[in-house]
Scaffold this active site. Structure first.
Site, PDB file in Angstrom:
ATOM      1  N   ASP A  52      22.575  56.933 -21.002  1.00 22.06           N
ATOM      2  CA  ASP A  52      22.195  56.218 -19.781  1.00 22.06           C
ATOM      3  C   ASP A  52      21.081  56.949 -19.048  1.00 22.06           C
ATOM      4  O   ASP A  52      20.057  56.362 -18.671  1.00 22.06           O
ATOM      5  CB  ASP A  52      23.391  56.117 -18.824  1.00 22.06           C
ATOM      6  CG  ASP A  52      24.476  55.166 -19.285  1.00 22.06           C
ATOM      7  OD1 ASP A  52      24.309  53.964 -19.119  1.00 22.06           O
ATOM      8  OD2 ASP A  52      25.495  55.644 -19.807  1.00 22.06           O
ATOM      9  N   GLU A  77      20.595  51.946 -12.105  1.00 26.21           N
ATOM     10  CA  GLU A  77      21.955  52.304 -11.706  1.00 26.21           C
ATOM     11  C   GLU A  77      22.155  53.806 -11.647  1.00 26.21           C
ATOM     12  O   GLU A  77      22.884  54.321 -10.808  1.00 26.21           O
ATOM     13  CB  GLU A  77      22.951  51.691 -12.701  1.00 26.21           C
ATOM     14  CG  GLU A  77      24.399  52.036 -12.408  1.00 26.21           C
ATOM     15  CD  GLU A  77      25.355  51.407 -13.396  1.00 26.21           C
ATOM     16  OE1 GLU A  77      26.569  51.452 -13.144  1.00 26.21           O
ATOM     17  OE2 GLU A  77      24.901  50.888 -14.423  1.00 26.21           O
ATOM     18  N   ASP A 149      18.858  48.550 -16.358  1.00 26.89           N
ATOM     19  CA  ASP A 149      20.221  48.973 -16.708  1.00 26.89           C
ATOM     20  C   ASP A 149      20.103  49.629 -18.084  1.00 26.89           C
ATOM     21  O   ASP A 149      19.979  48.944 -19.102  1.00 26.89           O
ATOM     22  CB  ASP A 149      21.190  47.796 -16.759  1.00 26.89           C
ATOM     23  CG  ASP A 149      22.642  48.265 -16.840  1.00 26.89           C
ATOM     24  OD1 ASP A 149      22.870  49.435 -17.210  1.00 26.89           O
ATOM     25  OD2 ASP A 149      23.558  47.476 -16.526  1.00 26.89           O
ATOM     26  N   ILE A 151      22.095  51.328 -20.136  1.00 27.80           N
ATOM     27  CA  ILE A 151      23.146  50.983 -21.100  1.00 27.80           C
ATOM     28  C   ILE A 151      24.124  50.066 -20.388  1.00 27.80           C
ATOM     29  O   ILE A 151      24.971  50.526 -19.615  1.00 27.80           O
ATOM     30  CB  ILE A 151      23.908  52.225 -21.628  1.00 27.80           C
ATOM     31  CG1 ILE A 151      22.969  53.220 -22.296  1.00 27.80           C
ATOM     32  CG2 ILE A 151      25.004  51.781 -22.603  1.00 27.80           C
ATOM     33  CD1 ILE A 151      22.460  52.798 -23.658  1.00 27.80           C
ATOM     34  N   ASP A 152      24.002  48.772 -20.578  1.00 34.04           N
ATOM     35  CA  ASP A 152      24.955  47.835 -19.986  1.00 34.04           C
ATOM     36  C   ASP A 152      26.179  47.734 -20.896  1.00 34.04           C
ATOM     37  O   ASP A 152      26.050  47.714 -22.114  1.00 34.04           O
ATOM     38  CB  ASP A 152      24.317  46.452 -19.821  1.00 34.04           C
ATOM     39  CG  ASP A 152      25.228  45.495 -19.064  1.00 34.04           C
ATOM     40  OD1 ASP A 152      25.687  45.888 -17.974  1.00 34.04           O
ATOM     41  OD2 ASP A 152      25.480  44.389 -19.560  1.00 34.04           O
ATOM     42  N   THR A 154      28.766  50.126 -20.621  1.00 34.54           N
ATOM     43  CA  THR A 154      28.952  51.528 -21.001  1.00 34.54           C
ATOM     44  C   THR A 154      30.334  51.769 -21.585  1.00 34.54           C
ATOM     45  O   THR A 154      30.491  52.583 -22.504  1.00 34.54           O
ATOM     46  CB  THR A 154      28.734  52.440 -19.773  1.00 34.54           C
ATOM     47  OG1 THR A 154      27.455  52.171 -19.205  1.00 34.54           O
ATOM     48  CG2 THR A 154      28.799  53.899 -20.167  1.00 34.54           C
ATOM     49  N   ASP A 326      21.898  44.484 -13.543  1.00 33.77           N
ATOM     50  CA  ASP A 326      22.580  43.689 -14.571  1.00 33.77           C
ATOM     51  C   ASP A 326      21.911  42.350 -14.810  1.00 33.77           C
ATOM     52  O   ASP A 326      21.939  41.814 -15.923  1.00 33.77           O
ATOM     53  CB  ASP A 326      24.031  43.406 -14.162  1.00 33.77           C
ATOM     54  CG  ASP A 326      24.897  44.641 -14.084  1.00 33.77           C
ATOM     55  OD1 ASP A 326      24.841  45.460 -15.014  1.00 33.77           O
ATOM     56  OD2 ASP A 326      25.638  44.786 -13.097  1.00 33.77           O
TER      57      ASP A 326
END
Length: 405
Positions: A52, A77, A149, A151-152, A154, A326
């Site tokens: 991330d 994020e 984002d 790594i959506d 996670t 997101d």
């Protein structure tokens, strides 16, 4: 604009390479997970991984290098801070030299130089992509902000489930639900303009190595183009399709005909993807009314991708635990196809446009929630509906007037 779109896609591909590199060694991967201090209300515990943090740093570095100044308007994020096994907090950045990046990452990896060099190599690797055929779309760079984002989903990334079995080509869990999301928006109006969804773990090849894929779209006023077909504006392919699937046949507008009941209404023809965290009464309503099928999947980006690919008609989420990072990228892509991402409860509060014409309120990306703090300032607090067809959006809104939200 076409150069920026290429840069965003290249950044997403580099991000996907990093995500795959981080997941190759389970023993190593367990060292790369840190519990967040500020927990997302989605889970009792929330985590970030080195993937991330590194992905977000790489995107900011690469975009800023090609478009100086834009890096100051790239938001996401994650912070760029990560704690190693010794309790040391490391600021993760992409250095100009690969060797320097490797030395920095080795501090996070408790001195594991071999792993650090592998990640640094992925972070510095040049990514070549084919011509995107974006055409000529002009949007001034200084008017743009970017939501990322890295790594959506996670949680699915951490679990690393690789043998999930899809239902009608839709995965409820597993690495297939992991996406990298990048969206550019107008700083003044908050409208999403450009979007990339990268799926790093789309499928395994014969050598058991993961292969990814990406999708992009541009929606700037009357100019729209997307990657799902060589012909801008045409409809996407679903996995297994050999010809484009048509957009849904226009149905009677329920907003213009309040006498239409739930059963037999346009909503009964819909297919939908929902979150497992959706409230029970909404789940029950859709299960009872949507004869096209109701599916459950992880990851806001992946659920939006299911709509983009035509696997379902709509993605509906009535809760407030998705965020601008997101939704911005997927929203721009949907807009480029003639769809969108509606602000759910704002639509319900305002009711249908006068005479059944006009636009429903859509999610916006430039204004934080004044009374909130931290990440909650950027929550989609009124829920959302992702759709390709405005008739489907109206059917969903009509359906949801029958329950209390």
């Amino acid at each position: 604009m076409s150069e920026l779109m290429v840069a965003l896609v290249q950044a997403s591909e580099k991000a996907a390479n990093i995500a795959r590199s981080c997941r190759q060694e389970e023993t190593l991967f367990s060292l790369l997970i840190e519990e967040k201090k500020s927990k997302n209300k989605t889970f009792s515990a929330d985590f970030k991984t080195l993937a991330d943090v590194l992905v977000q740093a790489v995107i900011k570095h690469d975009i800023g290098k090609r478009f100086p100044g834009l890096e100051n308007n790239i938001f996401g994020e994650e912070t760029n801070e990560f704690m190693n096994g010794l309790g040391e907090r490391i600021q993760v950045i992409l250095c100009e030299r690969e060797a320097d990046t490797a030395r920095l990452l080795s501090k996070v990896l408790d001195g594991n130089m071999q792993a650090a060099e592998a990640l640094a190599s992925a972070a510095h690797q040049d990514v070549i992509i084919p011509d995107l055929h974006t055409g000529c779309v002009h949007i001034p760079i200084h008017n743009l902000g970017v939501w990322v984002d890295p790594i959506d989903s996670t949680l699915q990334y951490i679990k690393g489930i690789s043998n999930s079995v899809p239902e009608d080509s839709i995965y409820s869990r597993g690495l297939q639900c992991v996406t990298v999301l990048i969206g550019a928006y107008d700083l003044q109006t908050g409208e999403p303009l450009m979007g990339v969804i990268n799926q790093p773990f789309a499928e395994m090849d014969d050598s058991k190595r993961w292969q990814g894929r990406f999708f992009w779209g541009i929606s700037a006023g009357p100019q729209s183009v997307h990657s799902l077909s060589s012909t801008p504006g045409s409809t996407p392919l679903s996995r297994g399709d050999s010809v484009p699937r048509p957009l849904p046949t226009p149905t009677p507008n329920p907003a213009a005909d309040p006498s239409v009941g739930v059963r037999g209404s346009p909503a009964s023809k819909l297919s939908a993807v929902l979150s497992t965290r959706e409230v029970k009464r909404v789940k029950a309503l859709f299960q009872d009314c949507c004869e096209g099928g109701v599916y459950y999947a992880s990851g806001a980006g992946y659920k939006a991708l299911c709509v983009i690919l035509g696997l379902v008609d709509v993605y509906v989420f009535t809760e407030d635990s998705t965020y601008k990072w997101d939704s911005c990228g997927p929203h721009a892509l949907l807009r480029s196809m003639g769809g969108g991402m509606a602000d759910l409860k704002e639509c319900l509060r305002h009711g249908p446009p006068a005479g059944g014409a006009g636009e429903r309120p859509e999610l916006q990306y430039s204004s934080p929630i004044a009374e909130a703090s931290g990440t909650e300032r950027w929550a989609n607090r009124d829920g959302l509906v992702a759709y390709r067809s405005k008739a489907d959006l109206e059917a969903v809104l009509q359906l949801l007037t029958t329950v209390e939200l």
